[in-house]
Write a protein that holds these residues in place. Structure first.
Motif, PDB file in Angstrom:
ATOM      1  N   PRO A  43      40.824  37.036  32.796  1.00 44.08           N
ATOM      2  CA  PRO A  43      41.902  37.139  33.784  1.00 44.08           C
ATOM      3  C   PRO A  43      41.561  36.419  35.085  1.00 44.08           C
ATOM      4  O   PRO A  43      40.436  36.515  35.585  1.00 44.08           O
ATOM      5  N   GLY A  44      42.525  35.670  35.589  1.00 46.18           N
ATOM      6  CA  GLY A  44      42.331  34.969  36.845  1.00 46.18           C
ATOM      7  C   GLY A  44      41.817  33.553  36.704  1.00 46.18           C
ATOM      8  O   GLY A  44      41.791  32.804  37.690  1.00 46.18           O
ATOM      9  N   ASP A  45      41.397  33.154  35.495  1.00 42.88           N
ATOM     10  CA  ASP A  45      40.988  31.762  35.285  1.00 42.88           C
ATOM     11  C   ASP A  45      42.149  30.826  35.605  1.00 42.88           C
ATOM     12  O   ASP A  45      43.316  31.168  35.377  1.00 42.88           O
ATOM     13  N   VAL A  46      41.833  29.653  36.113  1.00 43.18           N
ATOM     14  CA  VAL A  46      42.855  28.691  36.528  1.00 43.18           C
ATOM     15  C   VAL A  46      42.665  27.377  35.769  1.00 43.18           C
ATOM     16  O   VAL A  46      41.537  26.860  35.678  1.00 43.18           O
ATOM     17  N   GLY A  76      50.505  34.908  32.812  1.00 39.20           N
ATOM     18  CA  GLY A  76      50.128  34.930  34.220  1.00 39.20           C
ATOM     19  C   GLY A  76      51.136  34.187  35.083  1.00 39.20           C
ATOM     20  O   GLY A  76      52.270  34.640  35.245  1.00 39.20           O
ATOM     21  N   THR A 130      47.609  30.081  35.847  1.00 40.85           N
ATOM     22  CA  THR A 130      46.643  31.158  36.074  1.00 40.85           C
ATOM     23  C   THR A 130      46.732  32.147  34.920  1.00 40.85           C
ATOM     24  O   THR A 130      47.827  32.635  34.598  1.00 40.85           O
ATOM     25  N   SER A 133      46.343  38.940  32.071  1.00 38.87           N
ATOM     26  CA  SER A 133      45.355  39.979  31.790  1.00 38.87           C
ATOM     27  C   SER A 133      44.783  39.957  30.377  1.00 38.87           C
ATOM     28  O   SER A 133      43.757  40.583  30.118  1.00 38.87           O
TER      29      SER A 133
END
Length: 218
Positions: A43-46, A76, A130, A133
């Motif tokens: 989660p949060g990887d771009v 995301g 992005t 979860s």
């Protein structure tokens, strides 16, 4: 086009469905780009997909058009940016959460005016995804076009809202539900409808510790 990523989350190409079940499109218009949200992505990887340098010096009304598919319960965010040669960035569009109900749903199309970079050289378009979860968060884009609005056609974008939430607690004889803006209106498109809805109800007296009726604006 060039891609970069944080961690193991990046832009890939496919002509059919994506590797994971329950997310992504079933096909595109030939090859398309998508982000693979499965592990080891977290989660949060771009993931960033950047266009070649564009020369818009002769364009007074340039626009960007592209198709997107965002199916999956843990989608995301997709952000589209126009970047000037000096590094200044202009956000054209932000899409958050699931935008499709099934893999087989038709792709949606979006249009954005590039007025902020009209007449400039060294412009790049950047698609920034992005990860959400979990793995059901594949984001896909296709059919990217940069054109000139020579006929002064309307490039309006209508507001898009989510489904209604469930109605909340019954308090003081009323209860409400809400929805969120997914895509805001732009360029004269249809404005967003009401984001809150009330109805009368009947229940036992409210537990004041759990429920407070918001009467602001009434």
């Amino acid at each position: 086009w060039s891609s970069s990523s944080s961690g193991s989350y990046g832009w890939l190409q496919s002509a059919g469905d994506t590797p994971s079940t329950g997310t992504g499109p079933s096909s595109g218009c030939g090859a398309y780009h998508f982000t693979e949200a499965s592990s080891p992505a977290v989660p949060g990887d771009v993931a960033t997909l950047t266009s070649p340098v564009l020369d818009l010096t002769s364009s007074s009304q340039p626009f960007l058009q592209f198709a997107y598919h965002m199916y999956g319960g843990t989608i995301g965010q997709l952000q589209v940016i126009a970047r000037q040669s000096n590094g200044v960035e202009h956000t054209l569009l932000t899409l958050s959460g699931q935008q499709h109900a099934a893999q087989s749903d038709p792709w949606k199309s979006s249009v954005a005016l590039l007025s902020a970079v009209a007449g400039q050289n060294g412009v790049q378009l950047v698609f920034v995804a992005t990860r959400g979860s979990d793995y059901t968060g594949d984001i896909a884009i296709d059919s990217v076009i940069v054109g000139e609005n020579t006929n002064n056609c309307s490039l309006s974008r209508n507001c898009v809202v989510s489904d209604w939430s469930d109605f909340g607690l019954c308090c003081g004889g009323a209860q409400n539900r809400s929805r969120e803006i997914l895509v805001d209106a732009a360029f004269g498109g249809a404005a967003c409808p009401s984001l809150e809805d009330w109805q009368t109800c009947s229940s036992s007296p409210c537990d004041t510790a759990r429920c407070a009726l918001d009467t602001s604006g009434s």
